[in-house]
Design an enzyme around this catalytic site. Structure first.
Site, PDB file in Angstrom:
ATOM      1  N   HIS A 384      42.255  16.824  45.773  1.00  0.00           N
ATOM      2  CA  HIS A 384      41.698  18.146  45.477  1.00  0.00           C
ATOM      3  C   HIS A 384      41.522  18.975  46.737  1.00  0.00           C
ATOM      4  CE1 HIS A 384      41.081  16.275  41.545  1.00  0.00           C
ATOM      5  NE2 HIS A 384      41.390  17.498  41.154  1.00  0.00           N
ATOM      6  N   GLU A 626      46.045  13.084  30.424  1.00  0.00           N
ATOM      7  CA  GLU A 626      46.245  12.584  31.788  1.00  0.00           C
ATOM      8  C   GLU A 626      45.897  11.102  31.898  1.00  0.00           C
ATOM      9  OE1 GLU A 626      43.854  14.984  34.448  1.00  0.00           O
ATOM     10  OE2 GLU A 626      42.219  15.129  33.015  1.00  0.00           O
ATOM     11  N   ASP A 650      46.855  13.161  37.620  1.00  0.00           N
ATOM     12  CA  ASP A 650      46.181  11.936  37.209  1.00  0.00           C
ATOM     13  C   ASP A 650      47.098  11.025  36.412  1.00  0.00           C
ATOM     14  OD1 ASP A 650      43.557  11.915  38.287  1.00  0.00           O
ATOM     15  OD2 ASP A 650      43.108  13.654  37.051  1.00  0.00           O
ATOM     16  N   CYS A 697      50.291  21.181  33.843  1.00  0.00           N
ATOM     17  CA  CYS A 697      49.507  21.889  34.859  1.00  0.00           C
ATOM     18  C   CYS A 697      49.282  21.098  36.149  1.00  0.00           C
ATOM     19  CB  CYS A 697      48.176  22.338  34.292  1.00  0.00           C
ATOM     20  SG  CYS A 697      47.063  20.988  33.926  1.00  0.00           S
TER      21      CYS A 697
END
Ligand code: PEP
Ligand code: MG
Length: 768
Positions: A384, A626, A650, A697
């Site tokens: 992230h 995910e 993920d 995404c």
């Protein structure tokens, strides 16, 4: 100058980084030049100063293998003339020139042109680059400045990387003078010459950063010092003395400031001071420096010896002192590198952060216009922190193990987020080269932005929607700048990482409303908090977990913190009255979770109805797919949702059992793994069959090779970091869905990600 010529430097860096031996490297460089400029012969002669001779070290085009066998004095041959005059020597029909020197057997007499270009770097003569062609007009005279330019770039690069110096050392037993510090760069003056001035890692956030190195304090540790050598013991000793003195002064300051220290604490600090001033400690480190270690490496070796001794004591008090010794060692190490001991707040000049890794929270805390780039020795492609850095348009290179051994605090750095190169104190030629490349990139991205308002449609007419992933309100500027059609993923947790407590309903409502209003009619898919994993909310008071990515994360945490979850849902529902909102729930594992979510949603809607608060009654509800376990029950899950979003970041880590943030296993983290491709295909196929919209995404959605496969599967909705949209659109407009389907079929039969990657490269070169 044409981009083709400019990018040759990039390729030379690449060759140097990939090649094993200097010979191999030089050979690849001459082959590259010959191929790029369509010349028949390209050679590099290396200058040996002791004998004032030039020796042929690399060649393409001669009939035989003359490397090493041809050598000449500098007062011989046209090649020598290039050194004597220090200017390009261009001759048509060289065999008629008085300085022509004939070497039988190599077929040189057939060449009708000769261009010799001195390779020099500042005052240092490196050798000669020679180009020859069979045709008389093979080297048009107006191309000579281009070749001069290329020769100067090759010189700077090879000198800078020590390539020819090594070559010469191997053959002569003596080193040519190595590259010096950047002239006129005060930051680098007085430093020991670096073993190597460029590094290479994994480029994860594109762009080029030019700034001064700044270490984050907690990231300095001995595990990053592995094999430092130095040939300058005197300067290493004095650096060590200075670092010890600085450490001593810092510890004394701490003692003065903390007057209320207990007697025990004061005793520990006293022991630190005594250890630092122990002459035998210094002597041991000096001895190691004398036998060729850098100050950092010598310090590490000696500190570790002490640690071993302390750890060996049976007495627990003494064995625990090992930790103190390590602490002191780290402090001296930080001072050797020149790092600050405090977390930085503002940077006064363009800055490149160096750290082993950095959390998203820390990045948010230090983000400012002067933060130009980051170099991490650890880090993960889809961490992230990297996702945030991309949205801040900050170039990042990760996995640079030897950064601490090479870069000092305050060094001028160029960070290339496209190739993964990091240059420490680069010479002006390299800085200029990057400036030129940046100008080119800007031109290219200006051109790409011209297609901002054109649809993303394949050549055979398939319409695709390209949305943006955002985390902060400020990202909305990028949404508009890069022409995102919608916001496919709004990660709400980023906004709240820096707070002291969970935001109230009102605070969240205001924020989501602003987001929807500034979206100006675009739909916004708002995802509930996806905290945990590598997004640690400081106020959450969560227990430390052994496997945080498999633990109390995301929807699991939200469902457990009922009041917090409901607060967020109320805020989202109320905001939905002010724009086009969809609501998305992350990391779903089973149908029960979806039932629970729907109950909570229904009860919060009833509550709002009671308050007469407005919200969008048709708000669409989606889940993220995910967790691999959801694929087998997807048909059941789809009964309860309006859309799904595939989180490839993920999904890959859970499918392949590879931590997305762990550099050690990064090579295994690959979305092109055939199992990942077939899993995503299955999801897309089920959704298309059931007529449920599916968005992709994760970070993979912006990679052309993945887009090709996804489009082949029949996926048509993607969302990505906004700045990646123009290139993705450009790519989509250049392909046909039919080719994409073929590529997908081929990929599904291959054995591994490497084979898939190569196959796609071929398809992209040929068919598209
Ligand atoms: C993903 O996992 O692909 C995703 C988009 O979510 P995040 O990166 O926030 O985990
Ligand atoms: Mg995710």
């Amino acid at each position: 100058m044409h981009r083709q010529y400019i990018s040759i430097l990039e390729e030379i860096f690449q060759i140097i980084a990939d090649s094993g031996s200097p010979e191999h490297t030089l050979n690849r460089i001459v082959a590259l030049v010959a191929q790029r400029f369509s010349v028949d012969v390209c050679s590099v002669y290396v200058y040996h100063p002791a004998e004032k001779r030039l020796v042929l070290e690399a060649n393409v085009g001669f009939k035989t293998e003359p490397v090493g066998a041809i050598s000449m004095r500098v007062d011989q041959g046209l090649t020598g003339l290039a050194i004597e005059t220090m200017h390009p020597v261009f001759v048509v029909d060289p065999s008629t020139h008085p300085r022509y020197k004939h070497y039988p057997g190599i077929g040189e007499e057939a060449y009708r042109t000769f261009l010799g270009l001195p390779l020099k770097y500042h005052q240092q003569i490196l050798g000669v680059l020679v180009i020859q062609t069979l045709s008389e007009d093979g080297i048009p005279s107006d191309h000579i400045p281009i070749f001069e330019y290329i020769a100067s770039q090759i010189s700077a690069t090879v000198a800078y990387t020590g390539l020819l110096a090594n070559q010469s050392r191997e053959r002569n037993g003596a080193a040519m003078p190595g590259p010096t510090d950047t002239p006129g760069d005060p930051q680098s003056s007085g430093r020991r010459p670096y073993h190597r001035n460029y590094l290479r890692g994994d480029p994860v956030s594109p762009g080029v950063a030019d700034g001064y190195a700044h270490y984050l304090p907690e990231s300095i540790d001995f595990d990053q010092i592995r094999h430092g050598v130095s040939e300058q013991p005197a300067s290493e000793k004095s650096r060590l003395e200075t670092a010890i003195a600085a450490s001593d002064a810092q510890i004394r300051r701490v003692m003065e400031m903390a007057r209320e220290l207990s007697p025990e604490e004061a005793a520990v600090i006293d022991a630190h001071l005594m250890f630092l001033s122990d002459p035998s400690l210094k002597q041991k480190i000096f001895n190691r420096i004398a036998s060729g270690s850098s100050a950092e490496y010598a310090l590490k070796q000696v500190i570790f010896e002490y640690v071993d001794v302390f750890r060996g004591f049976a007495d627990s008090y003494l064995s625990e002192r090992a930790a103190d010794v390590l602490d002191i060692g780290r402090r001296v190490l930080a001072n050797l590198i020149g790092a600050d001991s405090d977390f930085p707040s503002t940077f006064e000049r363009p800055t490149v952060i160096i750290a082993s890794d950095i959390s998203p929270v820390d990045l948010l805390a230090i983000r400012q216009p002067a933060l130009k780039g980051m170099v991490l020795s650890k880090g993960g492609r889809t961490s992230h922190t990297v996702i945030l850095a991309k949205s801040f348009e900050i170039p990042v290179v990760i996995g640079v193990d030897d950064v601490i051994e090479t870069v000092r605090q305050g060094d001028r750095l160029i960070v290339d987020g496209m190739s993964g190169f990091v240059f420490a104190n680069p010479p002006p030629e390299i800085r200029e080269e990057y400036q030129r490349r940046q100008d080119e990139e800007e031109k290219l991205s200006r051109q790409r932005r011209l297609i901002k308002d054109l649809p993303a449609v394949t050549r055979d007419g398939l319409s695709v929607s390209l949305g943006a992933n955002i985390g902060l309100l400020s990202d909305m500027d990028l949404v508009k700048k890069y022409g995102a059609e919608n916001i496919g993923l709004y990660r709400t947790e980023f906004q709240f990482l820096l707070r002291k407590d969970f935001p109230t309903e009102e605070e969240q409502f205001q924020l989501y409303r602003s987001m929807l209003q500034s979206a100006e009619g675009r739909s916004v898919t708002i995802r509930t908090f996806d905290a945990g994993g590598d997004k640690f909310l400081p106020y959450l008071d969560a227990p430390k977990e052994d496997n945080p990515f498999l633990g109390w994360r995301s929807i699991r945490l939200s469902l457990d913190l009922d009041a917090v979850f409901r607060t967020q849902i109320r805020a989202m529902l109320r905001a939905s009255a002010f724009g086009r909102a969809d609501i998305l729930f992350p990391m779903i594992t089973c149908v029960t979770e979806v039932h629970r979510i729907r109950e909570i949603l229904a009860s919060e809607k009833t509550g709002l109805d009671g308050r007469k608060a407005k919200y969008d009654k048709n708000l669409r509800v989606g889940i993220m797919v995910e967790v691999p376990g959801t694929i087998g029950i997807l048909d059941r899950l789809l009964q309860y949702v309006d859309f799904i979003s595939i989180g490839t970041n993920d999904l890959v880590q859970y499918l392949l059992a590879v931590d997305r943030n762990n550099k050690k296993v990064a090579a295994l983290y690959n979305v092109l793994h055939p199992s990942v491709i077939s899993a995503i295909q299955e999801i897309v196929t089920i959704c298309n069959r059931k007529n449920v919209p599916v968005n992709i995404c994760g970070e993979a959605a912006s990679r052309p090779e993945c887009l090709l496969l996804f489009i082949g599967m029949g996926a048509t909705r993607f969302s990505m970091n906004a700045s990646a949209i123009p290139a993705a659109k450009d790519f989509i407009r250049s392909i046909r869905q039919a080719d994409a389907r073929n590529a997908l079929d081929a990929a599904l039969c291959l054995e591994d990600a490497g084979a898939v990657g190569r196959m796609i490269q071929d398809v992209m070169k040929k068919a598209i």
